[in-house]
Scaffold this motif. Structure first.
Motif, PDB file in Angstrom:
ATOM      1  N   TRP A   1       0.866  -1.176   0.157  1.00 10.53           N
ATOM      2  CA  TRP A   1       0.084   0.214  -0.065  1.00 10.53           C
ATOM      3  C   TRP A   1       0.710   1.415  -0.069  1.00 10.53           C
ATOM      4  O   TRP A   1       0.201   2.401   0.046  1.00 10.53           O
ATOM      5  CB  TRP A   1      -0.955   0.104   1.445  1.00 10.53           C
TER       6      TRP A   1
ATOM      7  N   ALA B   1     -14.335  -2.094   7.863  1.00 10.80           N
ATOM      8  CA  ALA B   1     -13.658  -1.894   6.561  1.00 10.80           C
ATOM      9  C   ALA B   1     -13.918  -3.196   5.534  1.00 10.80           C
ATOM     10  O   ALA B   1     -14.439  -4.263   6.295  1.00 10.80           O
ATOM     11  CB  ALA B   1     -12.063  -2.148   6.743  1.00 10.80           C
ATOM     12  N   ARG B   2     -13.977  -2.966   4.205  1.00  7.85           N
ATOM     13  CA  ARG B   2     -13.952  -3.875   3.369  1.00  7.85           C
ATOM     14  C   ARG B   2     -12.513  -4.528   2.747  1.00  7.85           C
ATOM     15  O   ARG B   2     -12.537  -4.550   1.552  1.00  7.85           O
ATOM     16  CB  ARG B   2     -14.860  -3.592   2.286  1.00  7.85           C
ATOM     17  N   THR B   3     -11.719  -4.642   3.517  1.00 10.53           N
ATOM     18  CA  THR B   3     -10.427  -5.006   3.116  1.00 10.53           C
ATOM     19  C   THR B   3     -10.295  -6.151   2.551  1.00 10.53           C
ATOM     20  O   THR B   3     -10.985  -7.224   2.881  1.00 10.53           O
ATOM     21  CB  THR B   3      -9.423  -5.228   4.257  1.00 10.53           C
TER      22      THR B   3
ATOM     23  N   ALA C   1      -7.369  -0.332   6.621  1.00  9.76           N
ATOM     24  CA  ALA C   1      -8.609   0.257   6.836  1.00  9.76           C
ATOM     25  C   ALA C   1      -8.475   1.793   7.013  1.00  9.76           C
ATOM     26  O   ALA C   1      -9.217   2.510   6.355  1.00  9.76           O
ATOM     27  CB  ALA C   1      -9.140  -0.078   8.155  1.00  9.76           C
TER      28      ALA C   1
ATOM     29  N   ARG D   1      -6.449   3.626   5.353  1.00 12.05           N
ATOM     30  CA  ARG D   1      -6.136   3.948   3.988  1.00 12.05           C
ATOM     31  C   ARG D   1      -7.349   4.698   3.454  1.00 12.05           C
ATOM     32  O   ARG D   1      -7.147   5.568   2.376  1.00 12.05           O
ATOM     33  CB  ARG D   1      -5.365   3.007   3.104  1.00 12.05           C
ATOM     34  N   THR D   2      -8.367   4.252   4.010  1.00 12.58           N
ATOM     35  CA  THR D   2      -9.995   4.662   3.188  1.00 12.58           C
ATOM     36  C   THR D   2     -10.519   5.645   3.849  1.00 12.58           C
ATOM     37  O   THR D   2     -11.611   5.984   3.571  1.00 12.58           O
ATOM     38  CB  THR D   2     -10.618   3.161   3.021  1.00 12.58           C
ATOM     39  N   VAL D   3      -9.840   6.343   4.971  1.00 14.81           N
ATOM     40  CA  VAL D   3     -10.438   7.311   5.639  1.00 14.81           C
ATOM     41  C   VAL D   3      -9.710   8.581   5.417  1.00 14.81           C
ATOM     42  O   VAL D   3      -8.704   8.621   5.023  1.00 14.81           O
ATOM     43  CB  VAL D   3     -10.554   6.991   7.176  1.00 14.81           C
TER      44      VAL D   3
ATOM     45  N   ARG E   1      -7.748   9.629  10.259  1.00 13.52           N
ATOM     46  CA  ARG E   1      -6.470   8.666  10.496  1.00 13.52           C
ATOM     47  C   ARG E   1      -5.643   9.176  11.550  1.00 13.52           C
ATOM     48  O   ARG E   1      -5.199   8.581  12.312  1.00 13.52           O
ATOM     49  CB  ARG E   1      -5.987   8.464   9.132  1.00 13.52           C
TER      50      ARG E   1
END
Length: 475
Positions: free
Chosen positions: A120, A273-275, A316, A318-320, A325
């Motif tokens: 990532w 999260a939808r990791t 998780a 990374r998406t906020v 964060r």
């Protein structure tokens, strides 16, 4: 079996980009690893596991043989580490192994950072390493700060996934085998490694061979039959839910709550999260199964959950938004500070008892005398600088008492196979100068263990220390 190219995700960071990345990150992780382990140096001992390992290391240094005259239900890697540390720095202090524990946490954090960076990017790598160190203290300090089996298992599990992520299957297998040699449940990391390997038969063969080499080598270096018995086949009664079920359930809930509190800043994000990193979820699930195996739920078991939790939390975050964060990281740091304060200020009544008992033993014996400690705190041998009269360092190996188990699961008939016959033979050869009954009303007290009452028949009570009764050999 999953066989898509997920096994070797492409690096987000170009190979030669950011060559100063590790020069900047490693000092940060080193400083944080040292800071989060400051409480570990506040006490000479944290829990009976440290005491057990310290006594084992001394016995090995004086000619003992693992799985023969030095025994435990654990693989050999950590006793060897203790023995090596004591050989270099002396056995009067655990500072040397505590420093090794700091190094183990640092290595785990660096491996997780490398994994996250490859998947990532640079920021994720920093986040994963820092998050791991912050949440790794989120248990009772006697579990989180001790230099125990799980601490030295964690870098092996992280290395296994790191190697598998790059397709280095023989090295991944060797790391899985090493994790098993630190503690049997470390082998659970094989599941995510297999997922990453997929249906590659060549990879599976190299993985299997890599895992077998360290395990078979350890068996040959010790005693193959004893290795198999003490690490695999001889613990059936120990790994049972029978006895004090409510006590064990309460411990499971309490330690889950403690770790959840340490992860309060990121756990809600992980839950929502939808990791899609299935291998990380499988790593977490296999670690949870390893924690539950044996139905004891000791706090230090939960350390196995922290590496996959740190990676899932990183994914998780990374998406906020950046502000969310930052709040999550600040919350994690504040929770870490609370656990560190707990570790520095919390009293250690059992340690105080063991120290008083060790002082009383020292006054009534000489350094050449052997003693028998009937209890579950083998650290008293180490604190008193007295050799045990038997290879069985706790009453648990002779009664199956462990962690509050009571009722039908405790007694002579639940002992390790052949333990009582071996004990009688050892005590006949080297009668202990003192027998110390440190049961203090526990289910393995002399009034419930007939063979112990027979041993005490040739001894007389000479002192009582905080409920522990000292019996000297009648002259």
């Amino acid at each position: 079996m999953y066989a898509e190219p997920l096994a070797q995700p492409r690096s987000v960071t170009p190979p030669r980009a950011g060559r100063g990345y590790w020069r900047r990150l490693l000092p940060l992780l080193t400083a944080l690893a040292c800071l989060t382990r400051v409480p570990s140096f506040a006490h000479p001992l944290w829990n009976p596991d440290e005491g057990y390992l310290a006594v084992q290391a001394r016995m090995l240094a004086h000619g003992g043989e693992l799985y023969e005259t030095v025994v435990d239900r654990k693989p050999p890697l950590v006793p060897w580490l203790y023995q090596g540390a004591f050989a270099l720095a002396g056995s009067d202090s655990l500072v040397s192994v505590r420093l090794l524990a700091v190094l183990a946490h640092l290595l785990t954090a660096a491996l997780l950072a490398a994994l996250a960076r490859r998947r990532w990017g640079d920021t994720a790598g920093r986040t994963a390493g820092v998050l791991y160190l912050l949440i790794s203290v989120g248990l009772n300090p006697e579990d989180a700060q001790a230099a125990g089996f799980e601490v030295f298992m964690l870098p092996c599990t992280a290395a296994a996934v790191w190697c598998a992520d790059r397709g280095h299957w023989a090295a991944a297998g060797a790391a899985v085998g090493s994790a098993f040699l630190a503690k049997q449940t470390g082998g659970a990391v094989l599941l995510p490694v297999l997922w990453l390997c997929g249906a590659s038969w060549g990879g599976l063969l190299r993985l299997g061979a890599g895992a077998l080499v360290p395990v078979l080598s350890a068996a040959v270096l010790t005693d193959p039959a004893g290795f198999l018995f003490w690490t695999v086949t001889g613990s059936g009664a120990y790994a049972s839910f029978t006895g004090s079920e409510l006590h064990m359930l309460a411990r499971a809930v309490a330690n889950t709550a403690l770790l959840a509190a340490a992860c309060a800043g990121v756990l809600p994000l992980v839950a929502r999260a939808r990791t899609k990193a299935a291998d990380l979820w499988l790593w977490l699930a296999s670690a949870a199964g390893a924690v539950a195996l044996g139905f004891h739920f000791f706090g230090h078991y939960f350390l196995q959950l922290t590496p996959p939790l740190a990676l899932l939390a990183t994914a998780a975050l990374r998406t906020v938004p950046r502000a969310r964060r930052n709040r999550a990281l600040v919350t994690s740091a504040c929770c870490c500070a609370l656990f560190l304060t707990w570790g520095l200020l919390a009293p250690r009544p059992e340690l105080t008892h063991a120290q008083r008992l060790a002082d009383a033993i020292g006054r009534r014996t000489t350094p050449d005398d052997r003693i028998l400690l009937w209890g579950i705190h083998p650290e008293t041998y180490w604190l008193a600088h007295r050799a045990p009269a038997t290879r069985y360092l706790t009453a648990g190996l002779l009664t199956n008492y462990s962690g509050g188990r009571d009722g039908p699961g405790v007694g002579e008939k639940y002992a390790m196979k052949g333990a009582w016959a071996t004990l009688h033979r050892e005590l006949a050869t080297h009668p202990p100068r003192l027998i110390v009954d440190d049961s203090r009303g526990k289910p393995y007290a002399p009034d419930r263990i007939r063979s112990l009452r027979r041993l005490l028949a040739g001894y007389e009570e000479v002192a009582v220390v905080d409920g522990a009764v000292l019996h000297a050999r009648a002259r």
